[in-house]
Every structure is written in structure tokens, then in C-alpha cells.
Design an enzyme around this catalytic site. Structure first.
Site, short mmCIF file in Angstrom:
data_model
loop_
_atom_site.label_atom_id
_atom_site.label_comp_id
_atom_site.label_asym_id
_atom_site.label_seq_id
_atom_site.Cartn_x
_atom_site.Cartn_y
_atom_site.Cartn_z
N GLY A 16 0.15 -1.37 0.23
CA GLY A 16 0.03 -0.28 0.03
C GLY A 16 1.04 0.94 -0.02
O GLY A 16 0.37 2.27 0.58
N TYR A 145 -15.27 -4.64 6.88
CA TYR A 145 -13.59 -4.62 7.57
C TYR A 145 -13.02 -4.17 8.56
O TYR A 145 -12.32 -4.64 8.81
CB TYR A 145 -13.73 -2.99 6.61
CG TYR A 145 -12.57 -1.81 7.26
CD1 TYR A 145 -11.86 -2.21 6.15
CD2 TYR A 145 -12.19 -1.22 8.20
CE1 TYR A 145 -10.53 -0.95 6.46
CE2 TYR A 145 -11.10 -0.12 8.27
CZ TYR A 145 -10.11 -0.70 7.51
OH TYR A 145 -9.32 0.46 7.56
N ASP A 279 -24.63 8.62 10.71
CA ASP A 279 -24.03 10.38 11.18
C ASP A 279 -22.96 8.95 11.37
O ASP A 279 -21.62 9.38 11.89
CB ASP A 279 -24.15 10.43 12.79
CG ASP A 279 -24.76 11.76 12.33
OD1 ASP A 279 -23.87 12.39 11.65
OD2 ASP A 279 -25.16 12.52 13.75
#
Length: 305
Positions: A16, A145, A279
Site C-alpha cells: 500500500g 472491514y 452519522d
């Protein structure tokens, strides 16, 4: 040269390597924080598909790293996570398993993986610390995730117990800085706000913030995080993860963050909050007590700077 001086060279592979944190590490290393006994190799998805075990193994055999900083992941903002929880789970599980197993098979001495404070339990006491990762379900908006990232901690412990591997992980709070993802739909909160302010200035329209503006976050500047990654790689010896964050007192609301960006970009228009939009997690206040125990005098870049 380095071996003659008694230093054993390190070959440090950064997965990454072209993302927000990878670019920050590359800059910090280039600007004088690198050491003569370190060779840094930054790779991206163009170099190998890390969801593919054979390609990952080939990458490790090609570069023969002694150390790895593992940043590669499928990432995205709140709304992308809500839509694609299964994809986030599957892709990240494959990436992490392939990287850690290739590191084990090729004799890598140390791996530092990158987790996130969003992996912590949704219903918890504050401040959050490193002992609380697995003590309840994560927020429902990004459970795919979050669980995939939590499994890195499980794998680190298992590789250490079974094979003696020095695999560890860091848990940064919300990172911002150069080379971020400014996509409004899929990016993170600060670059998304910056993009929105830019567009509102161009069109002379109001600035619309998704949600109430009330959720609170701790923001860490990417170059500060990069310096802390170097310290973890070189000095931190625990398998247990460590939170890398500014202090609890530095937490700001999304509204305050938006107001800081509005001020910095000299936006004079109206600020509107679209409360029909989600939110996400209200807060995930993290304690940096463990980091401060190790590095009591580390200087963070102030948020408004």
C-alpha cells in the site's frame, strides 16, 4: 558498506506504498529519517494483486524483505462501507492472510500491520485502549472491514505462539494529509469536506455536510503517523498492538472540522447539515497512554495548523 560497519542491512517492504500513509512514510524517509542500513521498497496494487496468494508470494520472493510495513487494504468512507460490507471482509481477509503467510514463509523478521480505531466495539466505555479490541461487536456500518482488521491481531498472536514471528500492529485514529482520497462519495471525512468546500466556492452554493456534524474524531497528521511507524518498526517489541493517536483532549466534532476547513479555505457561504444522511459511529475516543509511556515527548502537529 553497512555490513562492514557492523550494521545488518534491513530491506523494508511497504505494501500500500502509494496511499496516504505509504506516501507519508516515503517522504519522512527521504527527508532524513531513513538510516544507512535501511533499504525501502514501496509497492502498490500495480506490483501485485495481494488478494492472490501466488502473486503475493512472488512479490516477497522478488524483493526478499527482512521487514514489512503492511498498509495495503480495501478502504473507503462510511457510505462505501455501508454498501459493500461483504467485499470489505473478503478482500481484506485475503490480503492480510496472504501478506502475513508470505512473510512467515520467506523468513521476514518483523511485520507492522495497520489497523484502525473503527474496529473497536460500538458499545463500549471511553477512552478505548488496546485491551478492548475484541470485547464486543463493531459498529454495524463497517462490520466487514472491522472484523477483517481485527483478525490481523488474532493472526499476529497465533504466528508468534506457533512460530515465534515478530508480527505486530498499530491502530491509528483518523489520518489526514497529502495524497489523501478526495472522492466525496468514497473518501474519508476531511478530504471529502475540502473537496466540497472547493466545489461550493466554485459554484457559489451552500456547503452541505452529510449528517448532524456532531460525531467526534481524533485526527492525526500523516507525517506524524509516518514518524511513529518508523519508531514501531525499529523499537517497539510487543506483539500486542499500540494505538497511535493524539490525546483525548484533541478530539474535534465534524462540525468543528468543517469550520476549520471553511476558515482555512476562506469560504464565506452558508453551512448546511443534511440530517437525512447517516452519522456513523458517534465517537471512538482512543487513549494514547501506552504510546505516551514509550514516547512521552513526541510532538504532534496541531490540527488547525
Amino acid at each position: 558498506m553497512t555490513e562492514a560497519a557492523g550494521l545488518v542491512p534491513k530491506r523494508i517492504l511497504v505494501t500500500g506504498g502509494t496511499g496516504l500513509v505509504g506516501r507519508a512514510i516515503e517522504k519522512v524517509v527521504a527527508d532524513g529519517e531513513g538510516r544507512p542500513d535501511e533499504e525501502w521498497i514501496f509497492v502498490s496494487s500495480r506490483d501485485a494483486d495481494l488478494t492472490n496468494a501466488a502473486e503475493t508470494k512472488a512479490l516477497f520472493e522478488q524483493h526478499k524483505p527482512t521487514h514489512v510495513i503492511h498498509l495495503a487494504a480495501m478502504v473507503g468512507g462510511l457510505f462505501k462501507n455501508i454498501r459493500y460490507n461483504l467485499d470489505f471482509w473478503r478482500r481484506n481477509i485475503h490480503i492480510n492472510d496472504n501478506v502475513l503467510h508470505s512473510a512467515y514463509e520467506t523468513g521476514v523478521q518483523k511485520v507492522v500491520s495497520c489497523l484502525s480505531t473503527c474496529i473497536f466495539p460500538d458499545k463500549t466505555t471511553y477512552p478505548i485502549d488496546e485491551s478492548m479490541i475484541h470485547s464486543g461487536p463493531p459498529h454495524s456500518s463497517n462490520f466487514g472491514y472491522s472484523y477483517a482488521k481485527r483478525m490481523i491481531d488474532i493472526q499476529n498472536r497465533a504466528y508468534f505462539e506457533q512460530h515465534g514471528c515478530r508480527f505486530t500492529a498499530v491502530i491509528p485514529t483518523n489520518v489526514f494529509g497529502p495524497h489523501d482520497n478526495f472522492n466525496i462519495e468514497d473518501g474519508h471525512v476531511l478530504p471529502g469536506l475540502i473537496h466540497k468546500v472547493y466545489l461550493a466556492k466554485q459554484t457559489g452554493s451552500a456547503l452541505t455536510i452529510w449528517g448532524t456534524g456532531k460525531p467526534r474524531r481524533q485526527f492525526i497528521y500523516s507525517l506524524d503517523l509516518a514518524r511513529l511507524f518508523l519508531w514501531v518498526l525499529r523499537e517497539y517489541d510487543e506483539i500486542e498492538p499500540i494505538i497511535l493517536s493524539v490525546g483525548e483532549e484533541e478530539e474535534v466534532s465534524i462540525r468543528e472540522a468543517a469550520e476549520a476547513i471553511v476558515e482555512a479555505m476562506d469560504f464565506r457561504g452558508e453551512l448546511v447539515f443534511d440530517t437525512t444522511k447517516a452519522d456513523g459511529q458517534f465517537k471512538k475516543t482512543a487513549s494514547n497512554a501506552k504510546l505516551r509511556h514509550y514516547l512521552p515527548s513526541f510532538q504532534f502537529t496541531p490540527f488547525r495548523q
